[in-house]
Structures are given as structure tokens and as C-alpha cells.
Design a protein around this motif. Structure first.
Motif, mmCIF file in Angstrom:
data_model
loop_
_atom_site.group_PDB
_atom_site.id
_atom_site.type_symbol
_atom_site.label_atom_id
_atom_site.label_comp_id
_atom_site.label_asym_id
_atom_site.label_seq_id
_atom_site.Cartn_x
_atom_site.Cartn_y
_atom_site.Cartn_z
ATOM 1 N N MET A 71 -12.467 84.037 -7.896
ATOM 2 C CA MET A 71 -11.922 83.112 -8.894
ATOM 3 C C MET A 71 -11.667 83.819 -10.219
ATOM 4 O O MET A 71 -10.660 83.560 -10.896
ATOM 5 C CB MET A 71 -12.868 81.931 -9.100
ATOM 6 C CG MET A 71 -12.893 80.947 -7.944
ATOM 7 S SD MET A 71 -14.037 79.579 -8.273
ATOM 8 C CE MET A 71 -13.607 78.448 -6.937
ATOM 9 N N LEU A 72 -12.581 84.713 -10.601
ATOM 10 C CA LEU A 72 -12.390 85.471 -11.839
ATOM 11 C C LEU A 72 -11.154 86.362 -11.740
ATOM 12 O O LEU A 72 -10.383 86.489 -12.688
ATOM 13 C CB LEU A 72 -13.633 86.309 -12.146
ATOM 14 C CG LEU A 72 -14.864 85.536 -12.626
ATOM 15 C CD1 LEU A 72 -16.072 86.457 -12.703
ATOM 16 C CD2 LEU A 72 -14.602 84.896 -13.983
ATOM 17 N N CYS A 73 -10.962 86.974 -10.579
ATOM 18 C CA CYS A 73 -9.757 87.795 -10.363
ATOM 19 C C CYS A 73 -8.494 86.944 -10.480
ATOM 20 O O CYS A 73 -7.500 87.364 -11.086
ATOM 21 C CB CYS A 73 -9.801 88.465 -8.997
ATOM 22 S SG CYS A 73 -11.085 89.718 -8.810
ATOM 23 N N LEU A 74 -8.554 85.742 -9.919
ATOM 24 C CA LEU A 74 -7.384 84.863 -9.939
ATOM 25 C C LEU A 74 -7.118 84.305 -11.331
ATOM 26 O O LEU A 74 -6.061 83.730 -11.577
ATOM 27 C CB LEU A 74 -7.571 83.708 -8.943
ATOM 28 C CG LEU A 74 -7.706 84.109 -7.470
ATOM 29 C CD1 LEU A 74 -7.829 82.871 -6.595
ATOM 30 C CD2 LEU A 74 -6.512 84.947 -7.032
ATOM 31 N N GLY A 75 -8.091 84.473 -12.231
ATOM 32 C CA GLY A 75 -7.882 84.057 -13.615
ATOM 33 C C GLY A 75 -7.000 85.017 -14.385
ATOM 34 O O GLY A 75 -6.491 84.679 -15.472
ATOM 35 N N GLU A 76 -6.809 86.213 -13.849
ATOM 36 C CA GLU A 76 -5.908 87.177 -14.487
ATOM 37 C C GLU A 76 -4.463 86.778 -14.221
ATOM 38 O O GLU A 76 -4.102 86.427 -13.095
ATOM 39 C CB GLU A 76 -6.176 88.587 -13.948
ATOM 40 C CG GLU A 76 -7.573 89.113 -14.251
ATOM 41 C CD GLU A 76 -7.801 89.303 -15.731
ATOM 42 O OE1 GLU A 76 -6.853 89.721 -16.427
ATOM 43 O OE2 GLU A 76 -8.925 89.025 -16.205
ATOM 44 N N LYS A 77 -3.636 86.851 -15.247
ATOM 45 C CA LYS A 77 -2.279 86.305 -15.179
ATOM 46 C C LYS A 77 -1.451 86.879 -14.030
ATOM 47 O O LYS A 77 -0.823 86.134 -13.276
ATOM 48 C CB LYS A 77 -1.547 86.539 -16.505
ATOM 49 C CG LYS A 77 -0.154 85.925 -16.532
ATOM 50 C CD LYS A 77 0.518 86.138 -17.885
ATOM 51 C CE LYS A 77 1.916 85.523 -17.895
ATOM 52 N NZ LYS A 77 2.598 85.736 -19.184
ATOM 53 N N ALA A 78 -1.485 88.214 -13.899
ATOM 54 C CA ALA A 78 -0.615 88.855 -12.904
ATOM 55 C C ALA A 78 -0.930 88.375 -11.494
ATOM 56 O O ALA A 78 -0.041 87.911 -10.767
ATOM 57 C CB ALA A 78 -0.749 90.371 -12.991
ATOM 58 N N ILE A 79 -2.202 88.451 -11.093
ATOM 59 C CA ILE A 79 -2.550 88.056 -9.725
ATOM 60 C C ILE A 79 -2.502 86.542 -9.577
ATOM 61 O O ILE A 79 -2.188 86.023 -8.500
ATOM 62 C CB ILE A 79 -3.929 88.615 -9.307
ATOM 63 C CG1 ILE A 79 -4.136 88.413 -7.789
ATOM 64 C CG2 ILE A 79 -5.053 87.964 -10.083
ATOM 65 C CD1 ILE A 79 -5.349 89.123 -7.248
ATOM 66 N N SER A 80 -2.753 85.795 -10.652
ATOM 67 C CA SER A 80 -2.688 84.337 -10.583
ATOM 68 C C SER A 80 -1.276 83.869 -10.239
ATOM 69 O O SER A 80 -1.079 82.993 -9.388
ATOM 70 C CB SER A 80 -3.131 83.724 -11.916
ATOM 71 O OG SER A 80 -2.999 82.320 -11.878
ATOM 72 N N GLU A 81 -0.289 84.458 -10.899
ATOM 73 C CA GLU A 81 1.103 84.088 -10.622
ATOM 74 C C GLU A 81 1.491 84.472 -9.194
ATOM 75 O O GLU A 81 2.173 83.719 -8.496
ATOM 76 C CB GLU A 81 2.026 84.774 -11.623
ATOM 77 C CG GLU A 81 1.887 84.224 -13.047
ATOM 78 C CD GLU A 81 2.804 84.928 -14.028
ATOM 79 O OE1 GLU A 81 3.414 85.951 -13.641
ATOM 80 O OE2 GLU A 81 2.903 84.463 -15.175
ATOM 81 N N GLU A 82 1.034 85.647 -8.772
ATOM 82 C CA GLU A 82 1.355 86.101 -7.414
ATOM 83 C C GLU A 82 0.672 85.204 -6.376
ATOM 84 O O GLU A 82 1.230 84.885 -5.334
ATOM 85 C CB GLU A 82 0.891 87.554 -7.246
ATOM 86 C CG GLU A 82 1.399 88.207 -5.964
ATOM 87 C CD GLU A 82 0.956 89.651 -5.850
ATOM 88 O OE1 GLU A 82 1.306 90.283 -4.842
ATOM 89 O OE2 GLU A 82 0.249 90.149 -6.748
ATOM 90 N N TRP A 83 -0.552 84.768 -6.698
ATOM 91 C CA TRP A 83 -1.328 83.922 -5.789
ATOM 92 C C TRP A 83 -0.635 82.576 -5.588
ATOM 93 O O TRP A 83 -0.511 82.084 -4.471
ATOM 94 C CB TRP A 83 -2.725 83.724 -6.361
ATOM 95 C CG TRP A 83 -3.665 82.952 -5.470
ATOM 96 C CD1 TRP A 83 -3.952 81.622 -5.531
ATOM 97 C CD2 TRP A 83 -4.452 83.471 -4.393
ATOM 98 N NE1 TRP A 83 -4.865 81.273 -4.564
ATOM 99 C CE2 TRP A 83 -5.196 82.391 -3.850
ATOM 100 C CE3 TRP A 83 -4.609 84.747 -3.845
ATOM 101 C CZ2 TRP A 83 -6.068 82.553 -2.783
ATOM 102 C CZ3 TRP A 83 -5.482 84.910 -2.776
ATOM 103 C CH2 TRP A 83 -6.193 83.822 -2.258
#
Length: 261
Positions: A71-83
Motif C-alpha cells: 500500500m505504501l508503494c502504491l501511494g507513490e504517484k508513478a506506480i499508483s497511476e500505473e496500478w
């Protein structure tokens, strides 16, 4: 009757902790005291791995903290948008997402992944479940875990030639306030009828304090475990385990404790 649960209370959301609610429904007054603290590490490496689902056959989660790391990783903009926008989540959902326990499964579902194996109850049974579905020709399963992880699951998969790639994403230590919280509880509430441990590391970090506070009354306390791995750790330390939850849920634990009180 008073019972002491050595775990974190539920964070966020509405209403009281589900353990408190479940125990209250059976006439038990539950108090939760967190005894462990967690620090997340290697999140950049985890993010890189999450960005390449094509390299893996799936994911394994055996603790809520491992899901928190994702979840912390997915809070980063780049990976969040890709996710969310570029089908990264969908690509992982084409893989097998193995989990232990309802609470971990619910967290995994919050990030949009479909789970399997949650009813297995512990790491050993999950490992058996995985080996029935995977083979030596499978892509490796990505296993985010903590520094104090047990070797049961990695060992079982290795013995059955199922490829596994572990990455340590959090480290466990004793909660900075747990001794004061325990002192206050025993001073104000007295000796509880039951105490539940939720992990082997919990046994490691606070059993000495529990024994000191309980003194000569230690043998009057019904000690409970959330699962067989924790029960084994308790027995190794000389504790008599009065009951073990059949599955790691508030309902199963409360019912198990109610039966022995």
C-alpha cells in the motif's frame, strides 16, 4: 470476565475493534495492547518488482504488514497511476494471490486483488495449498515478508521445487510503550482471566514482562494463541496453552477462549 489481547487495535474505519465487539457479544471484556512496532524497508525495491508482474507467477501475503508495505508503494504517484490506469492491477489479477487469514485477505482486496487460500489458517497449510497448484515450471512467487518471518513456508515450497522470491519489507521490534501499557493494565484491571498472543515475536518480546506482572498468579491465567505457530512458540517458552483459535479470526478466537473460561 476480563481478557487481554496482545495486538494492535483496528486502525481507521467506524466503530470499535472487531475483536472487542466479538468478545463483548460473549460476555467478555477485551482490552487490546500493541506490543510490536514495525518499520518498513526496501520499499523502492518492492515497487520495482510490483511494476513487473510478467516476471512472477503471483504473490504471497502471510501478514497484514506485508500488505501495508505494498500500500505504501502504491501511494507513490508513478506506480499508483500505473496500478489504477495502465492495467498493472489487472495484470497481477491474472496471477495467483495467496494469503493467510481474513484480515490479510481483506487488506489485499482493498488494493483490488482477488485472493485465494485465506481459509487455510496458517503458513504451513497455505504452503500445502500452494504446492497443489504450482509446479517447478511455474514462475517464481513474490513473497513480501518481515525480518522475523518463520521459515515454514519457504522451506516447504523449496522442498517441493516451487520457485519463490522473498523480499524483506519490514522489521519488527518491541512497541516503545508496551511495558507502560501492561503495567497500567495490571495495576488498574488486575489479573485477566485470559491472555492471547498473536505471533511468536510477541511471545519473544513480552512474555518476561507478563510473568513478572502476574507473579504467583501466572498459573491461573488461561493463555490462548491465534494459531498453531504462535502456540508452538508459547509452549517452547514453558507456557501451558489453554486454547488455539481454529482459524485466525475474532469469532474463532473468542469462541475458543469462551469454552475454556
Amino acid at each position: 470476565m476480563k481478557v487481554l489481547l496482545l495486538k494492535d487495535p483496528k486502525e481507521g474505519g467506524l466503530g470499535s475493534d472487531p475483536y472487542v465487539q466479538e468478545f463483548a457479544s460473549l460476555g467478555l471484556q477485551a482490552t487490546l495492547i500493541p506490543i510490536l512496532s514495525f518499520e518498513f524497508i526496501s520499499l523502492q525495491d518492492l515497487s520495482k518488482k510490483l511494476s513487473h508482474p510478467e516476471v512472477y507467477g503471483g504473490l504471497i501475503f502471510t501478514s497484514p504488514r506485508a500488505v501495508d508495505a505494498v500500500m505504501l508503494c502504491l501511494g507513490e504517484k508513478a506506480i499508483s497511476e500505473e496500478w489504477n490506469n495502465n492495467s498493472l492491477k489487472e495484470r497481477w489479477n491474472e496471477k495467483s494471490i495467496y494469503v493467510v487469514g481474513k484480515s490479510t485477505a481483506n487488506l489485499v482486496k482493498e488494493i483490488g486483488l482477488a485472493t485465494q487460500g485465506e481459509d487455510t489458517g496458517n503458513a504451513e497449510k497455505l504452503a500445502e495449498y500452494i504446492c497443489n497448484k504450482e509446479s517447478s515450471n511455474s514462475l517464481p512467487l513474490l513473497f513480501p515478508c518481515g525480518t522475523l518471518k518463520r521459515e515454514i513456508l519457504p522451506k516447504y515450497l523449496k522442498e517441493n521445487s516451487v520457485p519463490l522470491e522473498s523480499i524483506t519489507v519490514y522489521q519488527t521490534s518491541q512497541h516503545p510503550c508496551f511495558q507502560k501499557a501492561l503495567n497500567d493494565y495490571f495495576s488498574e484491571q488486575g489479573i485477566p482471566e485470559s491472555i492471547t498472543f498473536f505471533s511468536p515475536s510477541g511471545v519473544k518480546f513480552c512474555l518476561h514482562t507478563i510473568k513478572k506482572l502476574a507473579g504467583e498468579y501466572i498459573d491461573k491465567i488461561k493463555f490462548a494463541a491465534i494459531g498453531p505457530t504462535t502456540a508452538d512458540a508459547m509452549a517452547t517458552e514453558g507456557l501451558t496453552v489453554s486454547c488455539t483459535a481454529e482459524k485466525p479470526t475474532s469469532q474463532d478466537l473468542a469462541a475458543s477462549i469462551r469454552r475454556v473460561l
